[in-house]
Design a protein around this motif. Structure first.
Motif, mmCIF file in Angstrom:
data_model
loop_
_atom_site.group_PDB
_atom_site.id
_atom_site.type_symbol
_atom_site.label_atom_id
_atom_site.label_comp_id
_atom_site.label_asym_id
_atom_site.label_seq_id
_atom_site.Cartn_x
_atom_site.Cartn_y
_atom_site.Cartn_z
ATOM 1 N N GLN A 124 0.830 -1.209 0.000
ATOM 2 C CA GLN A 124 0.000 0.000 0.000
ATOM 3 C C GLN A 124 0.864 1.258 0.000
ATOM 4 O O GLN A 124 0.555 2.236 -0.690
ATOM 5 C CB GLN A 124 -0.937 0.001 1.202
ATOM 6 C CG GLN A 124 -2.075 -0.985 1.072
ATOM 7 C CD GLN A 124 -2.881 -1.117 2.357
ATOM 8 O OE1 GLN A 124 -2.534 -0.565 3.378
ATOM 9 N NE2 GLN A 124 -3.973 -1.875 2.283
ATOM 10 N N LEU A 125 1.948 1.241 0.771
ATOM 11 C CA LEU A 125 2.848 2.383 0.795
ATOM 12 C C LEU A 125 3.510 2.572 -0.571
ATOM 13 O O LEU A 125 3.606 3.690 -1.087
ATOM 14 C CB LEU A 125 3.903 2.207 1.886
ATOM 15 C CG LEU A 125 4.887 3.354 2.093
ATOM 16 C CD1 LEU A 125 4.152 4.666 2.388
ATOM 17 C CD2 LEU A 125 5.854 3.024 3.217
ATOM 18 N N LEU A 126 3.937 1.486 -1.165
ATOM 19 C CA LEU A 126 4.540 1.533 -2.497
ATOM 20 C C LEU A 126 3.539 2.097 -3.512
ATOM 21 O O LEU A 126 3.872 2.980 -4.315
ATOM 22 C CB LEU A 126 4.991 0.128 -2.901
ATOM 23 C CG LEU A 126 5.923 -0.022 -4.077
ATOM 24 C CD1 LEU A 126 7.214 0.760 -3.870
ATOM 25 C CD2 LEU A 126 6.245 -1.498 -4.290
ATOM 26 N N ASP A 127 2.299 1.617 -3.447
ATOM 27 C CA ASP A 127 1.247 2.106 -4.349
ATOM 28 C C ASP A 127 0.995 3.601 -4.127
ATOM 29 O O ASP A 127 0.814 4.358 -5.095
ATOM 30 C CB ASP A 127 -0.041 1.309 -4.123
ATOM 31 C CG ASP A 127 -1.135 1.729 -5.076
ATOM 32 O OD1 ASP A 127 -0.911 1.706 -6.305
ATOM 33 O OD2 ASP A 127 -2.227 2.101 -4.584
ATOM 34 N N ALA A 128 0.993 4.034 -2.870
ATOM 35 C CA ALA A 128 0.769 5.458 -2.572
ATOM 36 C C ALA A 128 1.873 6.321 -3.182
ATOM 37 O O ALA A 128 1.593 7.383 -3.757
ATOM 38 C CB ALA A 128 0.702 5.676 -1.070
ATOM 39 N N THR A 178 1.188 6.527 -6.867
ATOM 40 C CA THR A 178 0.011 7.366 -7.108
ATOM 41 C C THR A 178 0.338 8.842 -6.978
ATOM 42 O O THR A 178 -0.148 9.676 -7.746
ATOM 43 C CB THR A 178 -1.124 6.986 -6.130
ATOM 44 O OG1 THR A 178 -1.451 5.605 -6.323
ATOM 45 C CG2 THR A 178 -2.362 7.832 -6.359
ATOM 46 N N LEU A 179 1.188 9.175 -6.011
ATOM 47 C CA LEU A 179 1.566 10.567 -5.782
ATOM 48 C C LEU A 179 2.705 11.031 -6.691
ATOM 49 O O LEU A 179 3.157 12.169 -6.594
ATOM 50 C CB LEU A 179 1.968 10.762 -4.316
ATOM 51 C CG LEU A 179 0.853 10.538 -3.288
ATOM 52 C CD1 LEU A 179 1.410 10.549 -1.876
ATOM 53 C CD2 LEU A 179 -0.241 11.594 -3.456
ATOM 54 N N GLY A 180 3.164 10.120 -7.553
ATOM 55 C CA GLY A 180 4.238 10.484 -8.472
ATOM 56 C C GLY A 180 5.603 10.572 -7.816
ATOM 57 O O GLY A 180 6.513 11.205 -8.344
ATOM 58 N N GLN A 181 5.754 9.960 -6.669
ATOM 59 C CA GLN A 181 7.032 10.002 -5.934
ATOM 60 C C GLN A 181 7.849 8.749 -6.279
ATOM 61 O O GLN A 181 8.052 7.860 -5.463
ATOM 62 C CB GLN A 181 6.762 10.111 -4.437
ATOM 63 C CG GLN A 181 6.036 11.392 -4.081
ATOM 64 C CD GLN A 181 5.718 11.486 -2.596
ATOM 65 O OE1 GLN A 181 5.817 10.527 -1.851
ATOM 66 N NE2 GLN A 181 5.324 12.678 -2.170
ATOM 67 N N GLN A 182 8.314 8.733 -7.523
ATOM 68 C CA GLN A 182 9.039 7.565 -8.044
ATOM 69 C C GLN A 182 10.307 7.261 -7.253
ATOM 70 O O GLN A 182 10.645 6.104 -7.047
ATOM 71 C CB GLN A 182 9.389 7.767 -9.525
ATOM 72 C CG GLN A 182 8.244 8.190 -10.420
ATOM 73 C CD GLN A 182 7.109 7.175 -10.493
ATOM 74 O OE1 GLN A 182 6.939 6.331 -9.637
ATOM 75 N NE2 GLN A 182 6.295 7.293 -11.519
ATOM 76 N N ASP A 183 11.009 8.317 -6.815
ATOM 77 C CA ASP A 183 12.254 8.091 -6.082
ATOM 78 C C ASP A 183 11.988 7.395 -4.744
ATOM 79 O O ASP A 183 12.712 6.485 -4.356
ATOM 80 C CB ASP A 183 13.016 9.400 -5.870
ATOM 81 C CG ASP A 183 12.193 10.465 -5.150
ATOM 82 O OD1 ASP A 183 10.943 10.461 -5.268
ATOM 83 O OD2 ASP A 183 12.808 11.304 -4.472
ATOM 84 N N LYS A 184 10.927 7.793 -4.047
ATOM 85 C CA LYS A 184 10.579 7.123 -2.785
ATOM 86 C C LYS A 184 10.126 5.692 -3.040
ATOM 87 O O LYS A 184 10.460 4.781 -2.284
ATOM 88 C CB LYS A 184 9.484 7.896 -2.044
ATOM 89 C CG LYS A 184 9.976 9.175 -1.415
ATOM 90 C CD LYS A 184 8.876 9.845 -0.612
ATOM 91 C CE LYS A 184 9.376 11.123 0.028
ATOM 92 N NZ LYS A 184 8.319 11.782 0.810
ATOM 93 N N ALA A 185 9.368 5.490 -4.112
ATOM 94 C CA ALA A 185 8.914 4.138 -4.461
ATOM 95 C C ALA A 185 10.104 3.241 -4.770
ATOM 96 O O ALA A 185 10.165 2.086 -4.329
ATOM 97 C CB ALA A 185 7.957 4.194 -5.649
ATOM 98 N N GLU A 186 11.061 3.786 -5.508
ATOM 99 C CA GLU A 186 12.245 3.004 -5.861
ATOM 100 C C GLU A 186 13.069 2.656 -4.621
ATOM 101 O O GLU A 186 13.521 1.521 -4.469
ATOM 102 C CB GLU A 186 13.100 3.780 -6.861
ATOM 103 C CG GLU A 186 14.274 2.982 -7.389
ATOM 104 C CD GLU A 186 15.055 3.746 -8.443
ATOM 105 O OE1 GLU A 186 16.291 3.624 -8.432
ATOM 106 O OE2 GLU A 186 14.432 4.446 -9.262
#
Length: 160
Positions: free
Chosen positions: A19-23, A26-34
């Motif tokens: 869910q955190l990864l999806d958020a 969704t918010l366009g925070q690719q660096d945090k997702a990566e």
């Protein structure tokens, strides 16, 4: 019933991470997702190194503690040259168990436990460290090498 609880806890933890990864996506925070994705992968990889060791008693204690005691997050640093650790499984398990029992008296918030196993020609070195908000630093075990309100570290040297 224990299997159902275990399954539900595992699914809950994994769902939280996804869910955190999806958020982040969704918010366009690719660096945090990566970063999160790489962190999850590294944790799984490091845990797998420990789970592949020939020390079933130590692994069983780790799994039981992880499922029963939600007080600790675990990380691993495994640098073993041989499978010799299997010969010392009972010693390793007793050391881990002693440290966890001691740590449970010293923290009341979720803390990080790091198990480091290093091997030389003559010995296997096990370093067990607790980091977090440590409420009690008195009366540490004799194998303690570092103690303050942020870290307690114990060291065991197993002569081969």
């Amino acid at each position: 019933m224990h299997n159902v609880e275990t399954y539900m806890k595992t699914k809950h933890d994994l769902a939280n991470q996804l869910q955190l990864l999806d958020a982040y996506f969704t918010l366009g925070q690719q660096d945090k997702a990566e970063r999160l994705s790489k962190n999850i992968i590294a944790k799984f990889r490091d845990e797998q190194q420990f789970l592949k060791l020939n020390c079933p008693k130590s692994i069983q204690y780790y799994v039981d503690t992880t499922l029963d005691e939600r007080l600790f997050e675990w990380s691993f640093e495994i640098e073993l040259l041989t499978s010799a650790i299997g010969n010392y499984d009972e010693i390793l398990k007793a050391f881990i168990q002693t440290c966890i029992m001691d740590y449970k008296n010293r923290v009341d918030t979720k803390s990080l436990v790091t198990i480091s196993l290093f091997e030389t020609d003559d010995e296997i070195e096990c370093i067990f460290a607790l980091t977090g908000n440590i409420k009690d630093t008195s009366d540490v075990l004799s194998s303690c090498t570092i103690v303050n309100d942020e870290i307690i570290e114990y060291k065991l040297e197993i002569r081969k």
